[in-house]
Motif scaffolding. Structure first.
Motif, short mmCIF file in Angstrom:
data_model
loop_
_atom_site.label_atom_id
_atom_site.label_comp_id
_atom_site.label_asym_id
_atom_site.label_seq_id
_atom_site.Cartn_x
_atom_site.Cartn_y
_atom_site.Cartn_z
N SER A 1 0.83 -1.20 0.00
CA SER A 1 0.00 0.00 0.00
C SER A 1 0.87 1.26 0.00
CB SER A 1 -0.94 -0.04 1.19
OG SER A 1 -0.85 1.11 1.94
N GLU A 2 1.96 1.22 0.78
CA GLU A 2 2.86 2.37 0.78
C GLU A 2 3.55 2.53 -0.58
OE1 GLU A 2 1.84 4.29 3.01
OE2 GLU A 2 3.78 4.87 3.80
N GLY A 3 3.96 1.39 -1.16
CA GLY A 3 4.62 1.44 -2.46
C GLY A 3 3.70 1.98 -3.54
N ILE A 4 2.47 1.47 -3.54
CA ILE A 4 1.51 1.90 -4.57
C ILE A 4 1.15 3.37 -4.37
CG2 ILE A 4 -0.83 1.53 -5.46
CD1 ILE A 4 -0.47 -1.44 -4.70
N ARG A 5 1.05 3.78 -3.11
CA ARG A 5 0.73 5.18 -2.84
C ARG A 5 1.83 6.09 -3.37
NH1 ARG A 5 0.20 9.14 1.53
NH2 ARG A 5 2.03 8.25 2.51
N ALA A 6 3.09 5.68 -3.14
CA ALA A 6 4.20 6.48 -3.65
C ALA A 6 4.12 6.58 -5.17
CB ALA A 6 5.53 5.86 -3.22
N ALA A 7 3.78 5.43 -5.81
CA ALA A 7 3.70 5.43 -7.26
C ALA A 7 2.57 6.33 -7.75
CB ALA A 7 3.52 4.01 -7.78
N ILE B 1 -4.25 7.47 -14.34
CA ILE B 1 -3.26 7.43 -13.26
C ILE B 1 -2.46 6.12 -13.26
CG2 ILE B 1 -2.90 7.76 -10.80
CD1 ILE B 1 -4.13 10.15 -12.28
N PHE B 2 -3.14 4.99 -13.32
CA PHE B 2 -2.43 3.70 -13.25
C PHE B 2 -1.33 3.58 -14.30
CE2 PHE B 2 -5.74 0.88 -10.89
CZ PHE B 2 -5.25 1.37 -9.70
N PRO B 3 -1.66 3.79 -15.58
CA PRO B 3 -0.62 3.59 -16.58
C PRO B 3 0.60 4.49 -16.35
CG PRO B 3 -2.77 3.84 -17.62
CD PRO B 3 -2.94 4.17 -16.18
N GLN B 4 0.35 5.70 -15.84
CA GLN B 4 1.48 6.60 -15.66
C GLN B 4 2.28 6.27 -14.41
OE1 GLN B 4 1.13 10.80 -16.65
NE2 GLN B 4 -1.04 10.42 -16.91
N SER B 5 1.65 5.58 -13.46
CA SER B 5 2.39 5.30 -12.22
C SER B 5 3.23 4.03 -12.36
CB SER B 5 1.42 5.16 -11.05
OG SER B 5 0.59 4.05 -11.25
N LEU B 6 3.03 3.28 -13.46
CA LEU B 6 3.75 2.01 -13.61
C LEU B 6 5.28 2.12 -13.54
CD1 LEU B 6 1.84 -0.24 -16.15
CD2 LEU B 6 2.24 -0.62 -13.73
N PRO B 7 5.90 3.10 -14.23
CA PRO B 7 7.36 3.13 -14.18
C PRO B 7 7.90 3.27 -12.75
CG PRO B 7 6.55 4.62 -15.85
CD PRO B 7 5.36 4.12 -15.13
N VAL B 8 7.17 3.96 -11.89
CA VAL B 8 7.61 4.07 -10.50
C VAL B 8 7.22 2.81 -9.72
CG1 VAL B 8 7.43 5.42 -8.38
CG2 VAL B 8 7.41 6.56 -10.57
N ALA B 9 6.05 2.27 -10.05
CA ALA B 9 5.52 1.16 -9.26
C ALA B 9 6.31 -0.13 -9.46
CB ALA B 9 4.05 0.92 -9.61
N PRO C 1 9.64 -1.02 -10.05
CA PRO C 1 10.79 -1.32 -9.19
C PRO C 1 10.41 -1.49 -7.72
CG PRO C 1 11.11 0.76 -10.36
CD PRO C 1 9.81 0.23 -10.80
N ILE C 2 9.45 -0.68 -7.24
CA ILE C 2 9.02 -0.82 -5.86
C ILE C 2 8.42 -2.19 -5.64
CG2 ILE C 2 7.45 0.06 -4.09
CD1 ILE C 2 7.69 2.79 -5.29
N PHE C 3 7.58 -2.60 -6.59
CA PHE C 3 6.95 -3.92 -6.49
C PHE C 3 8.02 -5.02 -6.46
CE2 PHE C 3 4.95 -7.71 -8.26
CZ PHE C 3 3.83 -7.79 -7.45
N GLY C 4 9.06 -4.83 -7.27
CA GLY C 4 10.14 -5.81 -7.29
C GLY C 4 10.81 -5.95 -5.95
N SER C 5 11.16 -4.81 -5.33
CA SER C 5 11.88 -4.91 -4.06
C SER C 5 10.96 -5.46 -2.98
CB SER C 5 12.49 -3.58 -3.66
OG SER C 5 11.49 -2.68 -3.31
N ILE C 6 9.66 -5.13 -3.05
CA ILE C 6 8.75 -5.67 -2.04
C ILE C 6 8.59 -7.17 -2.23
CG2 ILE C 6 6.37 -5.66 -1.19
CD1 ILE C 6 6.30 -2.70 -1.66
N PHE D 1 13.10 -6.65 -16.88
CA PHE D 1 12.45 -6.86 -18.18
C PHE D 1 11.15 -6.06 -18.25
CE2 PHE D 1 9.37 -9.31 -20.70
CZ PHE D 1 10.01 -9.28 -21.92
N CYS D 2 10.34 -6.14 -17.17
CA CYS D 2 9.07 -5.39 -17.15
C CYS D 2 9.31 -3.89 -17.27
CB CYS D 2 8.31 -5.68 -15.86
SG CYS D 2 7.68 -7.34 -15.75
#
Lengths: 232, 234
Positions: free
Chosen positions: A113-119, A146-154, A156-161, A218-219
């Motif tokens: 939730s914190e990661g997605i919020r940041a994105a 909003i979703f499509p534009q937040s993907l580039p930030v989301a 890497p965060i998703f990866g580390s989580i 890759f993503c």
């Protein structure tokens, strides 16, 4: 006597550890998928400032992020056991794997939730306003703008989580769930070659982490190509 | 059927848990200090691309970040005494406290995470700053000391605080790996003795919660202090 390392046994343990990858995958993928749904909801409620849910989400995130995973697993075990006793069920049938999955899900929802919020917040506010001004509803603006534009930030965060969740799931060993560490340690019965067993487990975990990193990279590349193809 | 949550047992137990909080904090702080020192070297090796050391640092950081801390604790507890035994011929596993190996394991783990925080902070400083410093005749060391480091600290603080809270939370595993009687160890020991576990877990969770909240407020305070006057310059 110094250090002794039985390389042959180490190799056979790597083979054993390999067979436990599906369990690690289960302990990672289920919490991540359910956690993304819950965490995404919590993050949206905070970004769109929904009244009561917003403050509930805040409390949830603070609590899940500040209590160690081992304690959360143990607490969850007792809560579920309490339910079993309350309904007169036999607690011996309680599946520890389910307990671990639930607490991993709760934790990953907090972190996600914190990661997605940041994105979501990385998308500039003009985009939200623009979406509203063309008559989109909240859901539409989230889905198409909003979703499509937040993907580039989301991503890497998703990866580390996801790496964090995979590593955290190893605490399930302490609850007696037969997962990767337990599985390799079990094979040492009688020969006490724990060092080889743990090293094998570490190597497999390391390989899995590197694998996740590859997939995420890759993503990221794919998303960047998509973004470049857009209007901007 | 006994009660689900025994309040009087909790009241008896909580002061006993508070007594061992200093040990948990000691483990966390010393490993953070050990990790911090190591992290400086790792980060410098990577930032200045020192040959050989750079590659070793990359593999080290990748391993430490890619494997669960639980396995690292197990491996450290088994391998470190054996390695020291092999080198010096002294079986330190019997003499030294297991605390030392636990702190070593946490320190080695924290070093990897902290070195990444360092690297991110130093790379976060605008490269123009370095050029400016070099152009007014500062040496490389002066430039790092007076220009880069002082700006990087502010960027690094949130990362450090994050790593510290992770370390604090990971310290719950020390009992399982080496039988350290810290917060978690005491909770388990009292649980075994009294056959009541839930109260101890709730107490420990409350303590960790309080420590993390305290840490977060502390971090906010420090960041606010360090950012003072920054907007005036801009």
């Amino acid at each position: 006597m110094g250090i002794s390392f039985d390389f042959k046994f180490f190799l056979s343990e790597i083979g054993v550890a390999f067979t436990y990858i599906p369990i690690v995958a289960l302990l990672t993928i289920v919490p991540l998928t359910v956690g993304t749904l819950i965490g995404g909801g919590l993050a949206l409620s905070r970004v769109y400032k929904l009244r009561i849910i917003q403050s509930a989400a805040r409390v949830y995130v603070i609590i899940t992020r500040s209590i160690p995973i081992l304690l959360q697993m143990l607490l969850m075990y007792f809560v579920i056991k309490g339910f079993y006793d309350y309904f007169g069920l036999n607690a011996a049938h309680l599946n520890k794997m389910v307990t671990v999955l639930i607490s991993c899900t709760i934790i990953s929802a907090g972190f996600l939730s914190e990661g997605i919020r940041a994105a979501l917040l990385s998308v500039e506010s003009g985009q939200y306003e623009a979406a509203y001004s063309v008559g989109m509803t909240r859901m539409q603006s989230a889905r198409y703008v909003i979703f499509p534009q937040s993907l580039p930030v989301a991503i890497p965060i998703f990866g580390s989580i996801s790496i964090g969740v995979m590593k955290a799931s190893s605490a399930a060993y302490l609850l007696g769930v037969v997962e990767l560490i337990q599985g390799t340690a079990m094979k040492t019965a009688g020969n006490y070659k724990y060092l080889e067993a743990y090293c094998a487990a570490a190597v497999i975990y390391w390989a899995l982490t590197l694998g996740i990193e590859r997939v995420i990279a890759f993503c990221e590349k794919r998303v960047r190509i998509k973004m470049r193809g857009g209007v901007s | 059927m006994s009660r689900f949550f025994d309040w009087s047992h909790f009241q008896w137990l909580f002061p006993r848990l508070l007594e061992v909080v200093p040990l948990t904090l000691f483990i966390t702080l010393t490993s953070f200090a050990v990790g911090f020192l190591l992290a400086v070297f790792i980060a410098l090796a990577r930032l200045y691309r020192i040959p050989v050391l750079n590659q070793i640092a990359v593999v080290y950081v990748s391993f430490m970040r890619g494997t669960p801390i639980l396995i690292q604790l197990f491996i450290c507890n088994l391998a470190l005494p054996a390695v020291i035994w092999g080198i010096t011929g002294v079986n330190v596993g019997r003499i030294w406290s297991p605390l030392i190996f636990v702190i070593a394991a946490y320190g080695l783990n924290a070093a990897a995470f902290l070195s990444e925080d360092f690297r991110a902070a130093v790379s976060g400083v605008d490269s123009g700053q370095q050029e400016a410093a070099l152009s007014i005749g500062m040496t490389r060391f002066q430039c790092f000391r007076y220009v880069i480091a002082s700006q990087a600290v502010r960027i690094a603080i949130p990362g450090f605080s994050n790593s510290f809270s992770n370390l604090l939370k990971d310290s719950t595993l020390a009992f399982a790996a080496a039988g350290i009687m810290d917060l978690m160890g005491t909770v388990q020991a009292i649980g075994y003795a009294k056959y009541r576990y839930l109260e101890g877990y709730v107490g420990a969770a409350a303590i960790f919660f309080a420590l993390c909240i305290f840490l977060e407020f502390g971090t906010h305070f420090i960041i606010r202090r360090l950012s003072k006057g920054l907007s005036a310059v801009k």
